[in-house]
Design a protein around this motif. Structure first.
Motif, PDB file in Angstrom:
ATOM      1  N   ALA A  85     -47.254  54.951  11.807  1.00  0.00           N
ATOM      2  CA  ALA A  85     -48.005  55.615  12.871  1.00  0.00           C
ATOM      3  C   ALA A  85     -48.815  54.652  13.728  1.00  0.00           C
ATOM      4  CB  ALA A  85     -48.939  56.669  12.257  1.00  0.00           C
ATOM      5  N   THR A  86     -49.084  53.469  13.232  1.00  0.00           N
ATOM      6  CA  THR A  86     -49.974  52.554  13.952  1.00  0.00           C
ATOM      7  C   THR A  86     -49.356  51.197  14.259  1.00  0.00           C
ATOM      8  OG1 THR A  86     -50.882  51.942  11.785  1.00  0.00           O
ATOM      9  CG2 THR A  86     -52.146  53.522  13.098  1.00  0.00           C
ATOM     10  N   ALA A  87     -48.271  50.853  13.596  1.00  0.00           N
ATOM     11  CA  ALA A  87     -47.740  49.487  13.675  1.00  0.00           C
ATOM     12  C   ALA A  87     -47.427  49.057  15.104  1.00  0.00           C
ATOM     13  CB  ALA A  87     -46.488  49.365  12.804  1.00  0.00           C
ATOM     14  N   MET A  88     -46.789  49.929  15.897  1.00  0.00           N
ATOM     15  CA  MET A  88     -46.347  49.508  17.225  1.00  0.00           C
ATOM     16  C   MET A  88     -47.524  49.115  18.113  1.00  0.00           C
ATOM     17  SD  MET A  88     -43.877  51.400  20.007  1.00  0.00           S
ATOM     18  CE  MET A  88     -42.473  51.163  18.925  1.00  0.00           C
ATOM     19  N   GLU A  89     -48.517  49.982  18.262  1.00  0.00           N
ATOM     20  CA  GLU A  89     -49.647  49.672  19.145  1.00  0.00           C
ATOM     21  C   GLU A  89     -50.515  48.548  18.578  1.00  0.00           C
ATOM     22  OE1 GLU A  89     -50.375  50.487  22.218  1.00  0.00           O
ATOM     23  OE2 GLU A  89     -48.468  51.563  22.239  1.00  0.00           O
ATOM     24  N   ASP A  90     -50.653  48.499  17.267  1.00  0.00           N
ATOM     25  CA  ASP A  90     -51.426  47.410  16.666  1.00  0.00           C
ATOM     26  C   ASP A  90     -50.755  46.068  16.950  1.00  0.00           C
ATOM     27  OD1 ASP A  90     -53.144  49.305  15.746  1.00  0.00           O
ATOM     28  OD2 ASP A  90     -52.970  48.793  13.628  1.00  0.00           O
ATOM     29  N   ILE A  91     -49.432  46.026  16.815  1.00  0.00           N
ATOM     30  CA  ILE A  91     -48.702  44.780  17.071  1.00  0.00           C
ATOM     31  C   ILE A  91     -48.763  44.417  18.555  1.00  0.00           C
ATOM     32  CG2 ILE A  91     -46.413  43.725  17.066  1.00  0.00           C
ATOM     33  CD1 ILE A  91     -45.868  45.222  14.444  1.00  0.00           C
ATOM     34  N   VAL A  92     -48.717  45.415  19.433  1.00  0.00           N
ATOM     35  CA  VAL A  92     -48.874  45.146  20.870  1.00  0.00           C
ATOM     36  C   VAL A  92     -50.209  44.455  21.129  1.00  0.00           C
ATOM     37  CG1 VAL A  92     -49.281  46.233  23.116  1.00  0.00           C
ATOM     38  CG2 VAL A  92     -47.341  46.962  21.709  1.00  0.00           C
ATOM     39  N   ASN A  93     -51.260  44.957  20.498  1.00  0.00           N
ATOM     40  CA  ASN A  93     -52.579  44.338  20.665  1.00  0.00           C
ATOM     41  C   ASN A  93     -52.639  42.962  20.024  1.00  0.00           C
ATOM     42  OD1 ASN A  93     -54.946  46.249  21.857  1.00  0.00           O
ATOM     43  ND2 ASN A  93     -53.331  47.491  20.921  1.00  0.00           N
ATOM     44  N   ASP A  94     -51.959  42.791  18.888  1.00  0.00           N
ATOM     45  CA  ASP A  94     -51.869  41.464  18.273  1.00  0.00           C
ATOM     46  C   ASP A  94     -51.201  40.478  19.234  1.00  0.00           C
ATOM     47  OD1 ASP A  94     -53.060  42.195  15.852  1.00  0.00           O
ATOM     48  OD2 ASP A  94     -51.155  42.806  14.954  1.00  0.00           O
ATOM     49  N   CYS A  95     -50.142  40.933  19.895  1.00  0.00           N
ATOM     50  CA  CYS A  95     -49.452  40.065  20.859  1.00  0.00           C
ATOM     51  C   CYS A  95     -50.337  39.767  22.064  1.00  0.00           C
ATOM     52  CB  CYS A  95     -48.141  40.713  21.295  1.00  0.00           C
ATOM     53  SG  CYS A  95     -46.878  40.774  20.004  1.00  0.00           S
ATOM     54  N   ASP A  96     -51.104  40.757  22.503  1.00  0.00           N
ATOM     55  CA  ASP A  96     -52.062  40.519  23.589  1.00  0.00           C
ATOM     56  C   ASP A  96     -53.017  39.401  23.208  1.00  0.00           C
ATOM     57  OD1 ASP A  96     -51.025  42.434  25.268  1.00  0.00           O
ATOM     58  OD2 ASP A  96     -52.411  44.004  24.639  1.00  0.00           O
ATOM     59  N   TYR A  97     -53.453  39.421  21.963  1.00  0.00           N
ATOM     60  CA  TYR A  97     -54.343  38.360  21.481  1.00  0.00           C
ATOM     61  C   TYR A  97     -53.635  37.003  21.510  1.00  0.00           C
ATOM     62  CZ  TYR A  97     -55.778  35.104  17.890  1.00  0.00           C
ATOM     63  OH  TYR A  97     -56.064  33.944  17.213  1.00  0.00           O
ATOM     64  N   ILE A  98     -52.427  36.956  20.990  1.00  0.00           N
ATOM     65  CA  ILE A  98     -51.687  35.697  20.907  1.00  0.00           C
ATOM     66  C   ILE A  98     -51.487  35.077  22.293  1.00  0.00           C
ATOM     67  CG2 ILE A  98     -49.426  34.686  20.360  1.00  0.00           C
ATOM     68  CD1 ILE A  98     -49.268  36.654  18.003  1.00  0.00           C
ATOM     69  N   PHE A  99     -51.245  35.941  23.284  1.00  0.00           N
ATOM     70  CA  PHE A  99     -50.966  35.444  24.634  1.00  0.00           C
ATOM     71  C   PHE A  99     -52.196  35.522  25.549  1.00  0.00           C
ATOM     72  CE2 PHE A  99     -46.748  36.591  22.992  1.00  0.00           C
ATOM     73  CZ  PHE A  99     -46.083  35.402  23.222  1.00  0.00           C
ATOM     74  N   ASN A 100     -53.388  35.542  24.934  1.00  0.00           N
ATOM     75  CA  ASN A 100     -54.662  35.500  25.674  1.00  0.00           C
ATOM     76  C   ASN A 100     -54.815  36.654  26.669  1.00  0.00           C
ATOM     77  OD1 ASN A 100     -55.139  33.108  24.316  1.00  0.00           O
ATOM     78  ND2 ASN A 100     -54.415  31.821  25.988  1.00  0.00           N
ATOM     79  N   GLY A 101     -54.277  37.818  26.307  1.00  0.00           N
ATOM     80  CA  GLY A 101     -54.390  38.961  27.207  1.00  0.00           C
ATOM     81  C   GLY A 101     -55.163  40.129  26.624  1.00  0.00           C
ATOM     82  N   LEU A 102     -55.838  39.908  25.500  1.00  0.00           N
ATOM     83  CA  LEU A 102     -56.527  41.015  24.833  1.00  0.00           C
ATOM     84  C   LEU A 102     -57.640  41.591  25.699  1.00  0.00           C
ATOM     85  CD1 LEU A 102     -56.540  42.608  22.167  1.00  0.00           C
ATOM     86  CD2 LEU A 102     -58.245  40.995  21.294  1.00  0.00           C
ATOM     87  N   HIS A 103     -58.243  40.765  26.553  1.00  0.00           N
ATOM     88  CA  HIS A 103     -59.335  41.238  27.404  1.00  0.00           C
ATOM     89  C   HIS A 103     -58.877  42.315  28.388  1.00  0.00           C
ATOM     90  CE1 HIS A 103     -57.318  38.099  29.671  1.00  0.00           C
ATOM     91  NE2 HIS A 103     -57.861  38.554  30.786  1.00  0.00           N
ATOM     92  N   GLU A 104     -57.570  42.424  28.599  1.00  0.00           N
ATOM     93  CA  GLU A 104     -57.033  43.433  29.500  1.00  0.00           C
ATOM     94  C   GLU A 104     -56.505  44.657  28.762  1.00  0.00           C
ATOM     95  OE1 GLU A 104     -54.074  41.182  31.574  1.00  0.00           O
ATOM     96  OE2 GLU A 104     -55.508  40.406  33.051  1.00  0.00           O
ATOM     97  N   SER A 105     -56.676  44.718  27.453  1.00  0.00           N
ATOM     98  CA  SER A 105     -56.120  45.812  26.660  1.00  0.00           C
ATOM     99  C   SER A 105     -56.959  47.087  26.787  1.00  0.00           C
ATOM    100  CB  SER A 105     -56.040  45.412  25.179  1.00  0.00           C
ATOM    101  OG  SER A 105     -57.342  45.319  24.620  1.00  0.00           O
ATOM    102  N   THR A 106     -56.319  48.217  26.491  1.00  0.00           N
ATOM    103  CA  THR A 106     -57.004  49.515  26.533  1.00  0.00           C
ATOM    104  C   THR A 106     -58.139  49.571  25.518  1.00  0.00           C
ATOM    105  OG1 THR A 106     -54.984  50.637  27.257  1.00  0.00           O
ATOM    106  CG2 THR A 106     -56.687  52.005  26.239  1.00  0.00           C
TER     107      THR A 106
END
Length: 309
Positions: A85-106
């Motif tokens: 139930a959570t893996a997809m969005e959690d991993i998307v946010n993990d990837c945002d972190y890896i690529f320095n884009g977490l500041h733009e996340s929901t």
């Protein structure tokens, strides 16, 4: 330490119950004791849900008694949950972190908005930020943004905050910093603001790391590098560019797509768990080690950049 960790665990428990198909029952003692034992309360409208999958990723806890010491509010963010139930969005946010884009996340946007609303009625010393793993990265990004955009410094408690980016994974500290210097020499763009360094140096978040945790143990070498850099004499713009950037951010800058990593900061108080978990290296990354009020083999190091003076 235990209070902040317990609030994060409460968020994880709430999401676990949601995945079981149950209603959001905040009066269930098996869950609510995580916050009520420390004098906090939680209402349904203070639960943060990701609109993409409706998962609970954070919560705003309110201290019930006006006579209690700070904080009045504590905002906690859970870490990655690798469940259906959570893996997809959690991993998307993990990837945002890896690529320095977490500041733009929901999730960062929702958390930052919630903090700003609280600060309209409460002073900054009345609000805590806390999180574990991905949640620590979210809390760190929010705290950093508040410093740079509002000159606001919140008490922040980060458990096992990840530090490695994609290109940093295989390189040692000396190799990474040498490569950074070479890249900086090839760039004619200014990519670090000394005003930002001065502002961030005054913010001293509390980082709780396990030295056997691959995801976060590089924070020790990061702060040791800054300490040695400043001890050897006045640090210049190029020195700080090396210290406050990942290899990936500098390589991206060469191609005109620069984004400074939010997880690199100049000051912090580190609590280091030196105990090697018998269960394996992944256990060193888990939150439950910090729920033990009698945890042994802890070391404390305080790193405050000279820029804070």
């Amino acid at each position: 330490m235990v209070v902040a960790a317990s609030l994060i665990k409460a968020v994880t428990d709430l999401e676990t119950e949601r995945q079981k198909g149950g209603q959001l029952c905040l009066s269930d003692e098996s869950v609510s004791q995580r916050w009520s034992i420390y004098g906090f309360d939680l209402s349904g409208d203070m639960v943060l849900r990701d609109p993409h999958d409706n998962s609970i990723f954070g919560a705003i806890f309110h201290r019930k008694s006006t006579g209690d010491p700070p904080p009045k509010f504590a905002i906690a963010f859970r870490g990655t949950m690798l469940r259906k139930a959570t893996a997809m969005e959690d991993i998307v946010n993990d990837c945002d972190y890896i690529f320095n884009g977490l500041h733009e996340s929901t999730r960062v946007d929702m958390g930052l908005t919630a903090v700003k609303i609280l600060l309209e009625n409460v002073s900054e010393n009345g609000v805590w930020l806390t999180g574990h793993s991905l949640g620590a990265a979210i809390a760190l990004t929010i705290g950093r943004t508040l410093v740079l955009s509002m000159n606001t410094y919140l008490d922040t408690y980060l458990f096992n905050p990840p530090i490695k980016s994609l290109l940093d994974c295989r390189a040692g500290v000396k190799v990474k910093n040498s490569l950074k210097s070479v890249i900086i020499a090839r760039s004619d763009k200014k990519i670090v603001s000394m005003d930002d360094i001065v502002a961030l140096s005054k913010w001293i978040p509390n980082l709780f790391i396990n030295e056997f945790d691959w995801f976060c143990n590089d924070y020790v070498s990061h702060f040791e590098f800054i300490k040695k850099m400043e001890d050897s004499g006045p640090a210049g713009e190029e020195d700080w560019t090396v210290a406050m950037n990942s290899l990936r951010s500098l390589v991206s800058n060469l191609f005109g797509n620069y984004s400074q990593p939010s997880y690199l900061i100049p000051s912090a108080h580190l609590t280091i768990n030196s105990r090697h978990p018998a269960e394996g290296s992944m256990e060193a990354h888990r939150l439950r080690q910090w729920l033990n009020s009698e945890l042994q083999q802890l070391r404390h190091r305080r790193y405050v950049s000279f820029q804070a003076n």
